[in-house]
Design an enzyme around this catalytic site. Structure first.
Site, PDB file in Angstrom:
ATOM      1  CB  SER A 145      47.186  30.323  52.936  1.00  0.00           C
ATOM      2  OG  SER A 145      47.950  31.475  52.603  1.00  0.00           O
ATOM      3  CE1 TYR A 158      43.985  31.460  48.366  1.00  0.00           C
ATOM      4  CE2 TYR A 158      45.332  32.572  50.020  1.00  0.00           C
ATOM      5  CZ  TYR A 158      45.118  31.508  49.167  1.00  0.00           C
ATOM      6  OH  TYR A 158      46.041  30.486  49.104  1.00  0.00           O
ATOM      7  CE  LYS A 162      43.726  28.614  50.810  1.00  0.00           C
ATOM      8  NZ  LYS A 162      43.691  27.181  50.465  1.00  0.00           N
TER       9      LYS A 162
HETATM   10  P1  NAD Z   1      47.674  25.895  41.341  1.00  0.00           P
HETATM   11  O1  NAD Z   1      46.769  26.864  40.690  1.00  0.00           O
HETATM   12  O2  NAD Z   1      48.998  25.623  40.726  1.00  0.00           O
HETATM   13  O3  NAD Z   1      46.922  24.506  41.570  1.00  0.00           O
HETATM   14  C1  NAD Z   1      45.606  24.450  42.041  1.00  0.00           C
HETATM   15  C2  NAD Z   1      44.909  23.278  41.399  1.00  0.00           C
HETATM   16  O4  NAD Z   1      43.590  23.191  41.962  1.00  0.00           O
HETATM   17  C3  NAD Z   1      44.717  23.440  39.884  1.00  0.00           C
HETATM   18  O5  NAD Z   1      45.137  22.272  39.223  1.00  0.00           O
HETATM   19  C4  NAD Z   1      43.213  23.659  39.725  1.00  0.00           C
HETATM   20  O6  NAD Z   1      42.678  23.131  38.506  1.00  0.00           O
HETATM   21  C5  NAD Z   1      42.674  22.922  40.924  1.00  0.00           C
HETATM   22  N1  NAD Z   1      41.346  23.384  41.306  1.00  0.00           N
HETATM   23  C6  NAD Z   1      40.918  24.658  41.460  1.00  0.00           C
HETATM   24  N2  NAD Z   1      39.624  24.681  41.779  1.00  0.00           N
HETATM   25  C7  NAD Z   1      39.214  23.397  41.825  1.00  0.00           C
HETATM   26  C8  NAD Z   1      37.965  22.768  42.097  1.00  0.00           C
HETATM   27  N3  NAD Z   1      36.871  23.500  42.366  1.00  0.00           N
HETATM   28  N4  NAD Z   1      37.902  21.425  42.076  1.00  0.00           N
HETATM   29  C9  NAD Z   1      38.997  20.673  41.784  1.00  0.00           C
HETATM   30  N5  NAD Z   1      40.194  21.219  41.505  1.00  0.00           N
HETATM   31  C10 NAD Z   1      40.296  22.559  41.531  1.00  0.00           C
HETATM   32  O7  NAD Z   1      47.856  26.458  42.832  1.00  0.00           O
HETATM   33  P2  NAD Z   1      48.689  25.965  44.103  1.00  0.00           P
HETATM   34  O8  NAD Z   1      49.475  27.115  44.534  1.00  0.00           O
HETATM   35  O9  NAD Z   1      49.333  24.681  43.878  1.00  0.00           O
HETATM   36  O10 NAD Z   1      47.479  25.812  45.130  1.00  0.00           O
HETATM   37  C11 NAD Z   1      47.252  24.673  45.902  1.00  0.00           C
HETATM   38  C12 NAD Z   1      46.741  25.096  47.268  1.00  0.00           C
HETATM   39  O11 NAD Z   1      47.757  25.802  47.962  1.00  0.00           O
HETATM   40  C13 NAD Z   1      45.542  26.048  47.221  1.00  0.00           C
HETATM   41  O12 NAD Z   1      44.617  25.680  48.228  1.00  0.00           O
HETATM   42  C14 NAD Z   1      46.165  27.382  47.534  1.00  0.00           C
HETATM   43  O13 NAD Z   1      45.245  28.281  48.088  1.00  0.00           O
HETATM   44  C15 NAD Z   1      47.238  26.972  48.517  1.00  0.00           C
HETATM   45  N6  NAD Z   1      48.309  27.925  48.709  1.00  0.00           N
HETATM   46  C16 NAD Z   1      49.065  28.342  47.656  1.00  0.00           C
HETATM   47  C17 NAD Z   1      50.073  29.258  47.864  1.00  0.00           C
HETATM   48  C18 NAD Z   1      50.924  29.765  46.730  1.00  0.00           C
HETATM   49  O14 NAD Z   1      51.551  30.801  46.873  1.00  0.00           O
HETATM   50  N7  NAD Z   1      51.000  29.094  45.611  1.00  0.00           N
HETATM   51  C19 NAD Z   1      50.304  29.755  49.156  1.00  0.00           C
HETATM   52  C20 NAD Z   1      49.535  29.303  50.205  1.00  0.00           C
HETATM   53  C21 NAD Z   1      48.529  28.384  49.964  1.00  0.00           C
END
Ligand code: NAD
Length: 259
Positions: A145, A158, A162
């Site tokens: 992130s 968080y 990361k």
């Molecule tokens: P999201 O919530 O839409 O999707 C995350 C998915 O991970 C969900 O389907 C959830 O069920 C699954 N998950 C959570 N914990 C789990 C576990 N212990 N085992 C298996 N599956 C699990 O979120 P997203 O934004 O698509 O997030 C994906 C990645 O991107 C994450 O690592 C998040 O930290 C990172 N990220 C997101 C953003 C943002 O703004 N959306 C920014 C930077 C990084």
């Protein structure tokens, strides 16, 4: 990248939603066989079904909690036995946690580190070992992130998880280069996914939650960046073997650590 991943096996965690789902679809379009892993069993199965419709020659949904080491070992054994050795692993599952450092309980720290850090460690070690033993290269992508290098009082636990993912990716990249296994860390700012809605706020009342959300938006961006563009960046990182990839404008302009 049409056909670019033909014949390859790609495993994506957190594939039921957001960035993981978009990434599973992008690899499906590029001709890969896809394993969609999520703790949400129905969501993983749905992603696999759609991946097949989009063009994956085969796709499977697997219900696994990435923080559960034994379950990840079992997953790796099952995948190797039934579908083959994974060519591209995307450790993407993650959860959000916002709130004051002093108000975040050790239980909350543990929950976020268990998924965001330990989930990635398990994936890298278990599947990385299989790739290395096979001796035919491969690629590991970890979703970090912009919060990994842009500090903020809104996201202490968080961001810490990361930052650790970013560093472990760099260390593993150095170790696996001689075996032709690439490792990339993807660093998006705010992306339009479910994580904003499901992020927990440690010890914050409604007014404080509003302040934390505003602060997060100011530093990391509005919620309008599409997950499909992050998926594109992930495929490009694999094709070009990129190390650290800041994705959104906010991530590209991040201030790094304060001096
Ligand atoms: P999201 O919530 O839409 O999707 C995350 C998915 O991970 C969900 O389907 C959830 O069920 C699954 N998950 C959570 N914990 C789990 C576990 N212990 N085992 C298996 N599956 C699990 O979120 P997203 O934004 O698509 O997030 C994906 C990645 O991107 C994450 O690592 C998040 O930290 C990172 N990220 C997101 C953003 C943002 O703004 N959306 C920014 C930077 C990084």
């Amino acid at each position: 990248y049409a056909e670019r991943f033909g014949g390859q096996l790609v495993l994506v965690t957190g594939a039921a939603s957001g960035i993981g789902r978009a990434t599973a679809f992008a690899f499906a379009e590029a001709g890969a066989r896809v394993v969609a892993v999520d703790r949400d069993a129905e969501g993983a199965a749905r992603t696999a079904e759609l991946a097949r419709l989009i063009g994956a020659p085969a796709a499977w949904g697997e219900a696994v909690d990435v923080s559960d080491e034994a379950a990840m070992e079992k997953l790796a054994d099952r995948v190797a036995a039934e579908y083959g050795i994974v060519d591209v692993l995307v450790n993407n599952a993650g959860i959000g946690l916002s709130g004051s450092f002093l108000e975040t309980t050790s239980e909350e720290w543990k929950q976020v580190l268990d998924v965001n850090l330990w989930g990635v460690i398990h994936g890298c070690r278990i599947f990385g070992k299989q790739m290395a033993d096979r001796g035919q290269g491969g690629h590991i992508v970890n979703t970090a992130s912009a919060a990994a290098f842009q500090p903020s009082r809104a996201l202490p636990a968080y961001s810490t998880s990361k930052a650790a993912v970013l560093m472990l990716s760099e260390c593993l990249r150095a170790e696996l280069a001689e075996r032709s296994i690439g490792v990339s860390a993807i660093c998006p700012g705010i992306v339009n996914t479910n994580i904003t809605a499901t992020t927990r706020f440690a010890g914050a009342d409604a007014a404080e939650e509003q302040r934390l959300r505003k602060r997060t938006t100011r530093l990391y961006g509005r919620r309008n960046y599409p997950p499909e563009k992050v998926a594109d960046a992930i495929l490009e990182a694999v094709v070009r073997n990129r190390a650290v990839v800041p994705v959104t404008p906010e991530a590209r302009g991040a201030r790094l650590l304060s001096r």
